[in-house]
Structures are given as C-alpha cells and as structure tokens.
Design an enzyme around this catalytic site. Sequence first.
Site, PDB file in Angstrom:
ATOM      1  N   GLY A  10       2.688 -10.932 -17.151  1.00 40.78           N
ATOM      2  CA  GLY A  10       3.421 -11.129 -15.902  1.00 40.78           C
ATOM      3  C   GLY A  10       3.145 -12.482 -15.265  1.00 40.78           C
ATOM      4  N   ILE A  12       1.351 -13.671 -12.448  1.00 44.83           N
ATOM      5  CA  ILE A  12      -0.014 -14.133 -12.153  1.00 44.83           C
ATOM      6  C   ILE A  12      -0.886 -14.006 -13.411  1.00 44.83           C
ATOM      7  CG2 ILE A  12      -2.006 -13.853 -10.618  1.00 44.83           C
ATOM      8  CD1 ILE A  12      -0.007 -12.505  -8.605  1.00 44.83           C
ATOM      9  N   ASP A  58       1.813   0.790 -22.688  1.00 47.01           N
ATOM     10  CA  ASP A  58       1.828   1.268 -21.312  1.00 47.01           C
ATOM     11  C   ASP A  58       0.455   1.867 -21.012  1.00 47.01           C
ATOM     12  OD1 ASP A  58       2.310   2.889 -18.962  1.00 47.01           O
ATOM     13  OD2 ASP A  58       4.441   2.611 -19.400  1.00 47.01           O
ATOM     14  N   SER A 124      -3.875  -6.781  -2.484  1.00 49.58           N
ATOM     15  CA  SER A 124      -2.878  -7.563  -1.753  1.00 49.58           C
ATOM     16  C   SER A 124      -3.225  -7.601  -0.269  1.00 49.58           C
ATOM     17  CB  SER A 124      -1.517  -6.884  -1.929  1.00 49.58           C
ATOM     18  OG  SER A 124      -0.578  -7.400  -1.023  1.00 49.58           O
ATOM     19  N   TYR A 149       4.045   1.187  -2.206  1.00 48.84           N
ATOM     20  CA  TYR A 149       3.384   0.141  -2.998  1.00 48.84           C
ATOM     21  C   TYR A 149       2.052  -0.241  -2.352  1.00 48.84           C
ATOM     22  CZ  TYR A 149       2.096  -4.653  -4.197  1.00 48.84           C
ATOM     23  OH  TYR A 149       1.373  -5.770  -4.532  1.00 48.84           O
ATOM     24  N   LYS A 153      -2.179   0.209  -3.504  1.00 43.50           N
ATOM     25  CA  LYS A 153      -3.263  -0.789  -3.489  1.00 43.50           C
ATOM     26  C   LYS A 153      -4.462  -0.242  -2.709  1.00 43.50           C
ATOM     27  CE  LYS A 153      -1.263  -3.987  -5.855  1.00 43.50           C
ATOM     28  NZ  LYS A 153      -1.668  -4.111  -7.256  1.00 43.50           N
ATOM     29  N   ASN A 198      12.578 -10.228  -4.716  1.00 48.27           N
ATOM     30  CA  ASN A 198      12.139  -9.709  -3.415  1.00 48.27           C
ATOM     31  C   ASN A 198      11.458 -10.799  -2.620  1.00 48.27           C
ATOM     32  OD1 ASN A 198      12.492  -6.710  -3.700  1.00 48.27           O
ATOM     33  ND2 ASN A 198      11.337  -7.194  -5.550  1.00 48.27           N
ATOM     34  N   GLY A 294       9.395  -3.496   8.003  1.00 46.72           N
ATOM     35  CA  GLY A 294       8.061  -3.561   7.401  1.00 46.72           C
ATOM     36  C   GLY A 294       7.422  -4.939   7.455  1.00 46.72           C
TER      37      GLY A 294
HETATM   38  P1  NAD Z   1       4.345  -9.008 -12.485  1.00 46.09           P
HETATM   39  O1  NAD Z   1       5.311  -7.880 -12.352  1.00 46.09           O
HETATM   40  O2  NAD Z   1       4.866 -10.323 -12.935  1.00 46.09           O
HETATM   41  O3  NAD Z   1       3.137  -8.587 -13.461  1.00 46.09           O
HETATM   42  C1  NAD Z   1       2.709  -7.249 -13.606  1.00 46.09           C
HETATM   43  C2  NAD Z   1       2.709  -6.949 -15.092  1.00 46.09           C
HETATM   44  O4  NAD Z   1       2.257  -5.616 -15.290  1.00 46.09           O
HETATM   45  C3  NAD Z   1       4.106  -7.040 -15.717  1.00 46.09           C
HETATM   46  O5  NAD Z   1       4.043  -7.881 -16.858  1.00 46.09           O
HETATM   47  C4  NAD Z   1       4.437  -5.603 -16.108  1.00 46.09           C
HETATM   48  O6  NAD Z   1       5.238  -5.541 -17.276  1.00 46.09           O
HETATM   49  C5  NAD Z   1       3.050  -5.008 -16.314  1.00 46.09           C
HETATM   50  N1  NAD Z   1       2.942  -3.562 -16.122  1.00 46.09           N
HETATM   51  C6  NAD Z   1       3.375  -2.836 -15.045  1.00 46.09           C
HETATM   52  N2  NAD Z   1       3.060  -1.543 -15.235  1.00 46.09           N
HETATM   53  C7  NAD Z   1       2.416  -1.448 -16.430  1.00 46.09           C
HETATM   54  C8  NAD Z   1       1.866  -0.369 -17.183  1.00 46.09           C
HETATM   55  N3  NAD Z   1       1.916   0.906 -16.744  1.00 46.09           N
HETATM   56  N4  NAD Z   1       1.282  -0.637 -18.378  1.00 46.09           N
HETATM   57  C9  NAD Z   1       1.241  -1.901 -18.845  1.00 46.09           C
HETATM   58  N5  NAD Z   1       1.754  -2.955 -18.190  1.00 46.09           N
HETATM   59  C10 NAD Z   1       2.343  -2.726 -16.998  1.00 46.09           C
HETATM   60  O7  NAD Z   1       3.583  -9.149 -11.099  1.00 46.09           O
HETATM   61  P2  NAD Z   1       2.587 -10.277 -10.584  1.00 46.09           P
HETATM   62  O8  NAD Z   1       3.255 -10.977  -9.474  1.00 46.09           O
HETATM   63  O9  NAD Z   1       2.053 -11.034 -11.720  1.00 46.09           O
HETATM   64  O10 NAD Z   1       1.470  -9.356  -9.935  1.00 46.09           O
HETATM   65  C11 NAD Z   1       0.285  -8.992 -10.631  1.00 46.09           C
HETATM   66  C12 NAD Z   1      -0.520  -8.048  -9.758  1.00 46.09           C
HETATM   67  O11 NAD Z   1      -0.808  -8.671  -8.520  1.00 46.09           O
HETATM   68  C13 NAD Z   1       0.207  -6.743  -9.398  1.00 46.09           C
HETATM   69  O12 NAD Z   1      -0.724  -5.697  -9.405  1.00 46.09           O
HETATM   70  C14 NAD Z   1       0.716  -6.993  -7.996  1.00 46.09           C
HETATM   71  O13 NAD Z   1       0.862  -5.814  -7.262  1.00 46.09           O
HETATM   72  C15 NAD Z   1      -0.404  -7.852  -7.438  1.00 46.09           C
HETATM   73  N6  NAD Z   1       0.051  -8.708  -6.324  1.00 46.09           N
HETATM   74  C16 NAD Z   1       1.101  -9.544  -6.516  1.00 46.09           C
HETATM   75  C17 NAD Z   1       1.543 -10.346  -5.456  1.00 46.09           C
HETATM   76  C18 NAD Z   1       2.743 -11.259  -5.621  1.00 46.09           C
HETATM   77  O14 NAD Z   1       3.306 -11.685  -4.627  1.00 46.09           O
HETATM   78  N7  NAD Z   1       3.159 -11.611  -6.816  1.00 46.09           N
HETATM   79  C19 NAD Z   1       0.889 -10.274  -4.217  1.00 46.09           C
HETATM   80  C20 NAD Z   1      -0.202  -9.413  -4.067  1.00 46.09           C
HETATM   81  C21 NAD Z   1      -0.616  -8.629  -5.141  1.00 46.09           C
HETATM   82  C1  UD1 Z   2       5.800  -8.914   0.230  1.00 42.69           C
HETATM   83  C2  UD1 Z   2       5.560  -7.434   0.320  1.00 42.69           C
HETATM   84  C3  UD1 Z   2       4.079  -7.141   0.179  1.00 42.69           C
HETATM   85  C4  UD1 Z   2       3.539  -7.746  -1.119  1.00 42.69           C
HETATM   86  C5  UD1 Z   2       3.864  -9.234  -1.107  1.00 42.69           C
HETATM   87  C6  UD1 Z   2       3.453  -9.886  -2.378  1.00 42.69           C
HETATM   88  C7  UD1 Z   2       7.302  -6.463   1.754  1.00 42.69           C
HETATM   89  C8  UD1 Z   2       7.608  -5.907   3.090  1.00 42.69           C
HETATM   90  N1  UD1 Z   2       6.053  -6.917   1.581  1.00 42.69           N
HETATM   91  O1  UD1 Z   2       5.113  -9.585   1.261  1.00 42.69           O
HETATM   92  O2  UD1 Z   2       3.866  -5.753   0.159  1.00 42.69           O
HETATM   93  O3  UD1 Z   2       2.145  -7.561  -1.241  1.00 42.69           O
HETATM   94  O4  UD1 Z   2       5.285  -9.405  -0.979  1.00 42.69           O
HETATM   95  O5  UD1 Z   2       4.226  -9.381  -3.438  1.00 42.69           O
HETATM   96  O6  UD1 Z   2       8.126  -6.457   0.852  1.00 42.69           O
HETATM   97  N2  UD1 Z   2      11.893 -13.704   3.395  1.00 42.69           N
HETATM   98  C9  UD1 Z   2      13.143 -14.055   3.827  1.00 42.69           C
HETATM   99  N3  UD1 Z   2      14.192 -13.899   2.972  1.00 42.69           N
HETATM  100  C10 UD1 Z   2      14.052 -13.406   1.704  1.00 42.69           C
HETATM  101  C11 UD1 Z   2      12.742 -13.064   1.249  1.00 42.69           C
HETATM  102  C12 UD1 Z   2      11.694 -13.202   2.132  1.00 42.69           C
HETATM  103  O7  UD1 Z   2      13.312 -14.497   4.961  1.00 42.69           O
HETATM  104  O8  UD1 Z   2      15.051 -13.263   0.974  1.00 42.69           O
HETATM  105  C13 UD1 Z   2      10.755 -13.877   4.299  1.00 42.69           C
HETATM  106  C14 UD1 Z   2      10.074 -12.577   4.658  1.00 42.69           C
HETATM  107  O9  UD1 Z   2      10.606 -12.031   5.807  1.00 42.69           O
HETATM  108  C15 UD1 Z   2       8.622 -13.040   4.850  1.00 42.69           C
HETATM  109  C16 UD1 Z   2       8.477 -14.251   3.943  1.00 42.69           C
HETATM  110  O10 UD1 Z   2       9.799 -14.670   3.632  1.00 42.69           O
HETATM  111  O11 UD1 Z   2       8.454 -13.460   6.160  1.00 42.69           O
HETATM  112  C17 UD1 Z   2       7.742 -13.920   2.669  1.00 42.69           C
HETATM  113  O12 UD1 Z   2       8.350 -12.773   2.086  1.00 42.69           O
HETATM  114  P1  UD1 Z   2       7.900 -12.162   0.703  1.00 42.69           P
HETATM  115  O13 UD1 Z   2       7.878 -13.233  -0.315  1.00 42.69           O
HETATM  116  O14 UD1 Z   2       8.754 -10.970   0.437  1.00 42.69           O
HETATM  117  O15 UD1 Z   2       6.391 -11.732   0.953  1.00 42.69           O
HETATM  118  P2  UD1 Z   2       5.773 -10.743   2.072  1.00 42.69           P
HETATM  119  O16 UD1 Z   2       6.803 -10.141   2.913  1.00 42.69           O
HETATM  120  O17 UD1 Z   2       4.698 -11.485   2.759  1.00 42.69           O
END
Ligand code: NAD
Ligand code: UD1
Length: 336
Positions: A10, A12, A58, A124, A149, A153, A198, A294
């Site tokens: 993925g 990160i 998985d 997160s 979600y 966490k 998102n 939210g």
């Molecule tokens: P991502 O979706 O790119 O990576 C997650 C990976 O996990 C994917 O490759 C997916 O295929 C794999 N996966 C999911 N369920 C699985 C399962 N049951 N078995 C095997 N593989 C599985 O997401 P990311 O942005 O790289 O995030 C990595 C972690 O960090 C996640 O746990 C996410 O919740 C957490 N996190 C992400 C953010 C963000 O904004 N990206 C912020 C805070 C926390």
């Molecule tokens: C979101 C998730 C949070 C998760 C984090 C990292 C929600 C409510 N929260 O946080 O649970 O841990 O991502 O994956 O989904 N924004 C816009 N337009 C857009 C998209 C975002 O204005 O199309 C704004 C949002 O309102 C926010 C900022 O951009 O203020 C960042 O948004 P986003 O990237 O979704 O992250 P978080 O909301 O901080």
Amino acid sequence: MKVLLTGGAGYIGSHTALELAKNNFEVYIIDNLANSSIEAIFRVEKLTGKKLTFFELDLLEREALNDIFDQNQFDAVIHFAGLKAAAESVAQPLAYYRNNIGGTLNLCAAMGRFGVKNLVFSSSATVYGNPEQLPISEDAPITDAASPYGRTKLMIEKLLSDICAADSTLNVVLLRYFNPGGAHESGDIGEDPNGIPNNLLPYITQCTVGSRKALTVFGDDYPTPDGTCIRDYIHVVDLALGHLAAISKLQQNPGLVTYNLGTGRGSSVLEVIQAFERTNERKVPYVIGLRRPGDVAECYTDPTKAKIELAWQAQRTLEDICRDAWRWQKKNPEGY
Ligand code: NAD
Ligand code: UD1
C-alpha cells in the site's frame, strides 16, 4: 534484520519498504492487494536494487499466515494492513471490524505462536477525536472516534496494550499518523486510491491532472483564520523514516509506547491549495461546499516526544509534499 510488513504494497507500506530495503533490512510483505498493486513492489525493487519477498495473502487466512511465520523467523512486524476509508466504514462497519480487528487478532496469534516479540502498529490521529487542546500530545484524552474505522484503531490500540500487559517480553510501538501526503521523489511510487479519493492530496492531484472536475472544499465556516479546516500534513517519506526510528526503539525493549508522527505545523485546506498552485504552477479547480460530517476544525501534533525519544523529526515541507505528489500523478496519470 528480517522485517515483515503487512499491507506493505500500500501507500505508506511501499514507501517504508523502500527505506527499509535501502538501509539493508530484509523486507517481507504480506498483502491481499485489496487496495494496492503488485507493481508498487516491483518499483521498490527497481528503485533499491533489492529483492523483496512478497506473499499475496489475506490476514484473515489464519493457517496460511501461520505457515509463513513457521517458515520465516521474523525479527519485527510493521502492521499497516487495514481498510482505511472513514466514510465507507460508516456504511460497512462489519467489513471494517472483520478485516481490521480479525486481521490483527490472527497476526498477534501468529506472533505469539512463533515467538515474534516486536510490533509497530499504524494508528491514526483520528483516535483523538475532536481535540480539547492544540497541539495534540500523546497524553491527550482519547475519547470516542468519529467512525467505525476510527474505532477499529482505538480497539487495536487497546488490544495491543492488553497483550503487552500480559507479556512483559513483548514490545509494541503505536504510531499515530497525522495526514500523510506526497510521494517518493522519483515519482515512481505514490498514492493510488481505488475509486474516488477520500483524502485531500490525491483529490487535488486528480483534479489537476484532469481525471476529476473540481475539488469541493468541505466548509469555509470553521473557527480558523480562513474558515477552512487545519491539518498537519506529513510527507510520506518522513513518515516512512519514522518507522525505521520505531524499529530502533523496539530494540531497546520499551514495552508499549506511543508516538504521534506529524510535523507540528497546521495548514488549512486553502493553504494546501495555494501551496500546490505555487509549487507546481498549476491551477487547482475548486468550489466551496458544505462541511463533511465528522470533520474536526483543527488537528496538529506536538512533535516533541518523537523528537526526543525516537530522534526523529519530519524534514520535508508542505511544498515538498505538493511537488512530489504532483510528480507522481503526472508520471502516472492513472496510477499503477
Ligand atoms: P493502503 O490502503 O494504501 O494500504 C493498506 C494495505 O493493506 C493495502 O495494500 C491493502 O491491500 C492491504 N490490506 C488491507 N486489508 C488486508 C488484509 N486483510 N490482509 C492483507 N492485506 C490487507 O493504506 P495506507 O494509506 O498505506 O495506510 C496504511 C495504514 O496506515 C492503515 O492501517 C491505515 O489505516 C493507517 N493510516 C493511514 C493514514 C492515511 O492517511 N493514509 C492515516 C492514518 C493511519
Ligand atoms: C481522514 C479521516 C481519518 C483518517 C485520515 C487519514 C474522515 C472524517 N477522517 O482524516 O479518519 O485517519 O483521513 O486517512 O474521513 N477535504 C476537502 N475536500 C476533499 C477532501 C478533504 O475539503 O475532497 C478537507 C477535509 O475537510 C479536511 C482536510 O481536507 O479538512 C483533510 O481531509 P482528509 O485528507 O480526508 O483527512 P482527515 O479528514 O484529516
């Protein structure tokens, strides 16, 4: 040192795999490719000149997971695997609990059975909910999360804390990420979300490359200087390097410790758009829309604990995030 990355294909995970491989760790990845592509792994191999070991699996497949642990003596695990779309989790809570909690239970059971003592978990900033105080330090109250979600966490943090309390030989680092963005400077790996993004940064790059019409700014009536929400955007390469620092911490046998990984600097949505436009000399099409349910007005970390105890600090700026995110998107308009 052999490190297993669950979810390592993925966003990160692939950036962390790259930094680990560059630093001569042996990298093993388990991923079911539900939200990623194997191409990310090929590209990490090409960029580093190192071979990664990949298992398409998985985490819910318990027997196959045990077989992998049986055949490989891992020194540490970084647990990225999980579903992460907050809004989707409201519509599909069971899928989120089953995948995120079920996967973690199987992983912890396999670690216990095969004597693997060291774990880093991707948590997160969402666990802080609507923070009472800014900047947010690790001892800020944890209330309820805004989505299923977020609750997965919280629950995983608690279950890891209970497991550590029962077994003093276990070491767990909980990393609470703020808002990751950007991509590796090569532009060869980056964020490639399925469907409509998102998160803010991929939405901006997709609007700019023309695959989406316009960004909707979710609300401009928050109690912030320009009315839009403030977040702590951290470059994904800095975040990846935070995991290397966490692995070093595990080697000091710390028990369970928690760190926020962010920059300590808050930026509003409009500031991100302006930084993107300035850095890349491109216009971001956007409209102001309604608040997203939210969302909290402001969220940024106090980075002191990670700086002192992990000797880690984010180095890259918001401009670096915008430049690198755009380089990745331009080079890969349709992702992998
Ligand atoms: P991502 O979706 O790119 O990576 C997650 C990976 O996990 C994917 O490759 C997916 O295929 C794999 N996966 C999911 N369920 C699985 C399962 N049951 N078995 C095997 N593989 C599985 O997401 P990311 O942005 O790289 O995030 C990595 C972690 O960090 C996640 O746990 C996410 O919740 C957490 N996190 C992400 C953010 C963000 O904004 N990206 C912020 C805070 C926390
Ligand atoms: C979101 C998730 C949070 C998760 C984090 C990292 C929600 C409510 N929260 O946080 O649970 O841990 O991502 O994956 O989904 N924004 C816009 N337009 C857009 C998209 C975002 O204005 O199309 C704004 C949002 O309102 C926010 C900022 O951009 O203020 C960042 O948004 P986003 O990237 O979704 O992250 P978080 O909301 O901080």
